[in-house]
Every structure is written in structure tokens, then in C-alpha cells.
Write a protein that holds these residues in place. Structure first.
Motif, PDB file in Angstrom:
ATOM      1  N   LEU A   1     -26.375   8.698 -14.045  1.00  0.00           N
ATOM      2  CA  LEU A   1     -26.381   7.322 -14.544  1.00  0.00           C
ATOM      3  C   LEU A   1     -25.531   7.181 -15.812  1.00  0.00           C
ATOM      4  O   LEU A   1     -24.794   6.202 -15.971  1.00  0.00           O
ATOM      5  N   VAL A   2     -25.630   8.155 -16.717  1.00  0.00           N
ATOM      6  CA  VAL A   2     -24.868   8.035 -17.972  1.00  0.00           C
ATOM      7  C   VAL A   2     -23.354   8.067 -17.705  1.00  0.00           C
ATOM      8  O   VAL A   2     -22.586   7.391 -18.386  1.00  0.00           O
ATOM      9  N   ASP A   3     -22.941   8.823 -16.687  1.00  0.00           N
ATOM     10  CA  ASP A   3     -21.506   8.849 -16.349  1.00  0.00           C
ATOM     11  C   ASP A   3     -21.070   7.494 -15.812  1.00  0.00           C
ATOM     12  O   ASP A   3     -19.983   7.008 -16.117  1.00  0.00           O
ATOM     13  N   TYR A   4     -21.947   6.909 -15.001  1.00  0.00           N
ATOM     14  CA  TYR A   4     -21.640   5.577 -14.462  1.00  0.00           C
ATOM     15  C   TYR A   4     -21.548   4.555 -15.607  1.00  0.00           C
ATOM     16  O   TYR A   4     -20.604   3.762 -15.674  1.00  0.00           O
ATOM     17  N   ALA A   5     -22.536   4.602 -16.526  1.00  0.00           N
ATOM     18  CA  ALA A   5     -22.542   3.661 -17.657  1.00  0.00           C
ATOM     19  C   ALA A   5     -21.244   3.807 -18.456  1.00  0.00           C
ATOM     20  O   ALA A   5     -20.607   2.825 -18.828  1.00  0.00           O
ATOM     21  N   GLU A   6     -20.853   5.017 -18.657  1.00  0.00           N
ATOM     22  CA  GLU A   6     -19.606   5.315 -19.376  1.00  0.00           C
ATOM     23  C   GLU A   6     -18.396   4.709 -18.653  1.00  0.00           C
ATOM     24  O   GLU A   6     -17.538   4.085 -19.266  1.00  0.00           O
ATOM     25  N   ARG A   7     -18.384   4.880 -17.339  1.00  0.00           N
ATOM     26  CA  ARG A   7     -17.255   4.362 -16.546  1.00  0.00           C
ATOM     27  C   ARG A   7     -17.109   2.850 -16.659  1.00  0.00           C
ATOM     28  O   ARG A   7     -16.001   2.336 -16.707  1.00  0.00           O
ATOM     29  N   VAL A   8     -18.256   2.133 -16.670  1.00  0.00           N
ATOM     30  CA  VAL A   8     -18.161   0.667 -16.720  1.00  0.00           C
ATOM     31  C   VAL A   8     -18.101   0.148 -18.156  1.00  0.00           C
ATOM     32  O   VAL A   8     -17.965  -1.052 -18.388  1.00  0.00           O
ATOM     33  N   GLY A   9     -18.217   1.045 -19.131  1.00  0.00           N
ATOM     34  CA  GLY A   9     -18.104   0.632 -20.534  1.00  0.00           C
ATOM     35  C   GLY A   9     -19.392   0.072 -21.104  1.00  0.00           C
ATOM     36  O   GLY A   9     -19.349  -0.730 -22.032  1.00  0.00           O
ATOM     37  N   ALA A  10     -20.536   0.488 -20.555  1.00  0.00           N
ATOM     38  CA  ALA A  10     -21.818   0.010 -21.082  1.00  0.00           C
ATOM     39  C   ALA A  10     -22.395   1.042 -22.053  1.00  0.00           C
ATOM     40  O   ALA A  10     -22.261   2.247 -21.838  1.00  0.00           O
ATOM     41  N   THR A  11     -23.038   0.564 -23.107  1.00  0.00           N
ATOM     42  CA  THR A  11     -23.672   1.492 -24.043  1.00  0.00           C
ATOM     43  C   THR A  11     -25.194   1.392 -23.967  1.00  0.00           C
ATOM     44  O   THR A  11     -25.899   2.087 -24.689  1.00  0.00           O
ATOM     45  N   VAL A  12     -25.668   0.503 -23.108  1.00  0.00           N
ATOM     46  CA  VAL A  12     -27.112   0.304 -23.005  1.00  0.00           C
ATOM     47  C   VAL A  12     -27.575   0.394 -21.553  1.00  0.00           C
ATOM     48  O   VAL A  12     -26.950  -0.167 -20.651  1.00  0.00           O
ATOM     49  N   ILE A  13     -28.685   1.097 -21.364  1.00  0.00           N
ATOM     50  CA  ILE A  13     -29.374   1.124 -20.068  1.00  0.00           C
ATOM     51  C   ILE A  13     -30.663   0.340 -20.256  1.00  0.00           C
ATOM     52  O   ILE A  13     -31.418   0.608 -21.202  1.00  0.00           O
ATOM     53  N   VAL A  14     -30.916  -0.619 -19.390  1.00  0.00           N
ATOM     54  CA  VAL A  14     -32.167  -1.385 -19.471  1.00  0.00           C
ATOM     55  C   VAL A  14     -33.121  -0.877 -18.401  1.00  0.00           C
ATOM     56  O   VAL A  14     -32.721  -0.685 -17.247  1.00  0.00           O
ATOM     57  N   ARG A  15     -34.372  -0.650 -18.793  1.00  0.00           N
ATOM     58  CA  ARG A  15     -35.403  -0.307 -17.817  1.00  0.00           C
ATOM     59  C   ARG A  15     -36.632  -1.166 -18.095  1.00  0.00           C
ATOM     60  O   ARG A  15     -36.928  -1.496 -19.246  1.00  0.00           O
ATOM     61  N   GLY A  16     -37.324  -1.522 -17.038  1.00  0.00           N
ATOM     62  CA  GLY A  16     -38.549  -2.302 -17.181  1.00  0.00           C
ATOM     63  C   GLY A  16     -39.744  -1.366 -17.331  1.00  0.00           C
ATOM     64  O   GLY A  16     -39.803  -0.322 -16.689  1.00  0.00           O
ATOM     65  N   LEU A  17     -40.665  -1.743 -18.192  1.00  0.00           N
ATOM     66  CA  LEU A  17     -41.918  -0.984 -18.353  1.00  0.00           C
ATOM     67  C   LEU A  17     -43.064  -1.909 -17.986  1.00  0.00           C
ATOM     68  O   LEU A  17     -43.339  -2.870 -18.702  1.00  0.00           O
ATOM     69  N   ARG A  18     -43.706  -1.617 -16.854  1.00  0.00           N
ATOM     70  CA  ARG A  18     -44.779  -2.514 -16.416  1.00  0.00           C
ATOM     71  C   ARG A  18     -46.118  -2.144 -17.021  1.00  0.00           C
ATOM     72  O   ARG A  18     -46.943  -2.998 -17.310  1.00  0.00           O
ATOM     73  N   ALA A  19     -46.357  -0.861 -17.123  1.00  0.00           N
ATOM     74  CA  ALA A  19     -47.677  -0.401 -17.567  1.00  0.00           C
ATOM     75  C   ALA A  19     -47.535   0.997 -18.143  1.00  0.00           C
ATOM     76  O   ALA A  19     -46.488   1.635 -18.021  1.00  0.00           O
TER      77      ALA A  19
ATOM     78  N   GLU B   1     -44.492   7.689 -18.831  1.00  0.00           N
ATOM     79  CA  GLU B   1     -44.138   9.107 -18.889  1.00  0.00           C
ATOM     80  C   GLU B   1     -42.790   9.385 -18.202  1.00  0.00           C
ATOM     81  O   GLU B   1     -41.913  10.045 -18.771  1.00  0.00           O
ATOM     82  N   TYR B   2     -42.652   8.849 -16.996  1.00  0.00           N
ATOM     83  CA  TYR B   2     -41.419   9.033 -16.230  1.00  0.00           C
ATOM     84  C   TYR B   2     -40.234   8.407 -16.971  1.00  0.00           C
ATOM     85  O   TYR B   2     -39.162   9.017 -17.097  1.00  0.00           O
ATOM     86  N   GLU B   3     -40.444   7.200 -17.483  1.00  0.00           N
ATOM     87  CA  GLU B   3     -39.358   6.501 -18.165  1.00  0.00           C
ATOM     88  C   GLU B   3     -38.963   7.215 -19.457  1.00  0.00           C
ATOM     89  O   GLU B   3     -37.779   7.294 -19.794  1.00  0.00           O
ATOM     90  N   PHE B   4     -39.954   7.722 -20.158  1.00  0.00           N
ATOM     91  CA  PHE B   4     -39.721   8.435 -21.407  1.00  0.00           C
ATOM     92  C   PHE B   4     -38.882   9.691 -21.137  1.00  0.00           C
ATOM     93  O   PHE B   4     -37.893   9.969 -21.798  1.00  0.00           O
ATOM     94  N   GLN B   5     -39.257  10.420 -20.084  1.00  0.00           N
ATOM     95  CA  GLN B   5     -38.504  11.624 -19.710  1.00  0.00           C
ATOM     96  C   GLN B   5     -37.067  11.280 -19.365  1.00  0.00           C
ATOM     97  O   GLN B   5     -36.128  11.938 -19.800  1.00  0.00           O
ATOM     98  N   MET B   6     -36.906  10.228 -18.559  1.00  0.00           N
ATOM     99  CA  MET B   6     -35.545   9.846 -18.157  1.00  0.00           C
ATOM    100  C   MET B   6     -34.711   9.431 -19.358  1.00  0.00           C
ATOM    101  O   MET B   6     -33.545   9.810 -19.485  1.00  0.00           O
ATOM    102  N   ALA B   7     -35.310   8.629 -20.236  1.00  0.00           N
ATOM    103  CA  ALA B   7     -34.582   8.135 -21.406  1.00  0.00           C
ATOM    104  C   ALA B   7     -34.125   9.297 -22.286  1.00  0.00           C
ATOM    105  O   ALA B   7     -32.980   9.332 -22.751  1.00  0.00           O
ATOM    106  N   LEU B   8     -35.020  10.258 -22.485  1.00  0.00           N
ATOM    107  CA  LEU B   8     -34.658  11.386 -23.354  1.00  0.00           C
ATOM    108  C   LEU B   8     -33.634  12.300 -22.687  1.00  0.00           C
ATOM    109  O   LEU B   8     -32.738  12.823 -23.340  1.00  0.00           O
ATOM    110  N   MET B   9     -33.763  12.474 -21.364  1.00  0.00           N
ATOM    111  CA  MET B   9     -32.770  13.281 -20.660  1.00  0.00           C
ATOM    112  C   MET B   9     -31.399  12.598 -20.718  1.00  0.00           C
ATOM    113  O   MET B   9     -30.379  13.245 -20.993  1.00  0.00           O
ATOM    114  N   ASN B  10     -31.400  11.284 -20.508  1.00  0.00           N
ATOM    115  CA  ASN B  10     -30.128  10.549 -20.578  1.00  0.00           C
ATOM    116  C   ASN B  10     -29.533  10.618 -21.978  1.00  0.00           C
ATOM    117  O   ASN B  10     -28.317  10.730 -22.137  1.00  0.00           O
TER     118      ASN B  10
END
Ligand code: PNS
Length: 189
Positions: free
Chosen positions: A87-105, A110-119
């Protein structure tokens, strides 16, 4: 001077750009809520559908692109694309510096936190921003929408009209019954 890929991508658009990645199988009103919120913060949002060969989705990638494009056909600030790889390579390709994710609950956290830190580890220049949908969508997921529809429950308040139509088309040739709301309406006629 030779421009970097990021500089070239940035030059292609003006204003802020966020990537909203996901499977979107199918897109729900919860996703639309997050896109609306993103549009109030960023100038442009790219809805980026992951091409995941390991999963067997209900809607093909092409169908998901069509559905989301139709939903946003009157909103030029929303773009729909597909991506493979990181995903970070894709974001880089399109010139985005922000990834938006929804947090419902909390259960998403936990999953989102892991992904965000890995990214962040993969590319510290890209920031993940979490947005919360309206409480009414906190229980809505693509998986549950498919399950409920397949079992005859109504989903019209949970997905855009194009998705409901496509779900009906998908299941028409399968053994599933029509959504309960539709059956009830037909009976009173
Ligand atoms: O809607 P989903 O299935 O929760 O979305 C998950 C998605 C597409 C955001 C995630 O799987 C992803 O970014 N995949 C791309 C591969 C990647 O970059 N993996 C490392 C991220 S930790």
C-alpha cells in the motif's frame, strides 16, 4: 534536475490527496461515510481497491471499480483505482502522503494499529489517519451485508442503491430468496 517519482506524481495534482484503501467487497454506507468525512479534510480521495488473488471475493475487482465509480460519478474529487503490492508503494506512486482508514469499534483497533505501524516502518513519510463513521454504521461490514442479503434480510439502509441492485443480480441465479423487504412489498400489491 531529474524529478523523483513522488515529485512527478505530486505535480500531476494540486491540493491534498488521501488514499482510502480496502477490499470494498462490496462498498457499504459505512465506507461512504468515511469518504465524505475525508472529503471535508482532503481535496481529493483515491478509493484504492486491493487486488488480492488469495481471496475469493463476491464481486470481481472490475465490478467493484464499476460500483464505486457509479456511486461517485458526480463527485470529481473521488477517484477509484486498483492496486497490487504494498500500500505504501502505491500511495507513493500516486503522490499521496496520507492513508485513511475507518475505525468502527475497539475490535478494529488492534489490526489497524498493527497495519499503521507496519506502514510507518515501511515508509515513515506516509501518515495513517483514522476516522470514525457515524455510530449508526459502527456494526456495518461488507461481510455482514453479504450474509444478511444472502439469507433474505434487507440491506437497503446499509449500502448505496447500486450495491443492492448488484447483489440482487448476483444472487438471482443462486438459490437465495429475495430480500425480505421486497417480498413484503410485493405481497401487499
Ligand atoms: O478492507 P480491508 O480488507 O480491511 O483492507 C485491507 C488493506 C487492503 C488496506 C490491506 O490488506 C493492505 O493494505 N494490503 C496491501 C498489502 C500491504 O501493504 N501490506 C502491508 C500492510 S501492513
Amino acid at each position: 534536475m531529474r524529478q523523483t517519482r513522488r515529485a512527478r506524481a505530486k505535480a500531476r495534482h494540486t491540493g491534498s490527496l488521501a488514499v482510502f484503501p480496502g477490499s470494498f467487497d462490496p462498498i457499504t454506507n459505512g465506507h461512504l461515510d468515511i469518504i465524505e468525512r475525508s472529503l471535508s479534510v482532503f481535496d481529493q480521495v483515491v478509493v484504492a481497491i486491493l487486488v488480492n488473488l488469495e481471496k475469493s471475493p463476491l464481486f470481481s475487482v472490475e465490478e467493484r471499480v464499476e460500483i464505486i465509480r457509479e456511486t461517485y460519478r458526480k463527485q470529481p474529487r473521488v477517484r477509484v483505482e486498483t492496486f497490487t503490492g504494498l500500500l505504501v508503494d502505491y500511495a507513493e506512486r500516486v503522490g499521496a502522503t496520507v492513508i485513511v482508514r475507518g475505525l468502527r469499534a475497539i475490535s478494529d483497533f488492534e489490526y489497524e494499529f498493527q497495519m499503521a505501524l507496519m506502514n510507518r516502518r515501511l515508509d515513515p513519510r506516509i501518515e495513517t489517519v483514522f476516522m470514525m463513521p457515524a455510530e449508526g454504521y459502527s456494526y456495518v461490514s461488507s461481510r455482514l451485508v453479504k450474509e444478511v442479503f444472502q439469507l433474505g434480510g434487507g440491506v437497503s439502509a446499509l449500502v448505496p442503491p447500486v450495491v443492492e441492485r448488484r447483489l440482487r443480480d448476483k444472487y438471482r441465479d443462486r438459490t437465495s430468496p429475495r430480500p425480505r423487504g421486497e417480498r413484503a412489498r410485493r405481497r401487499v400489491r
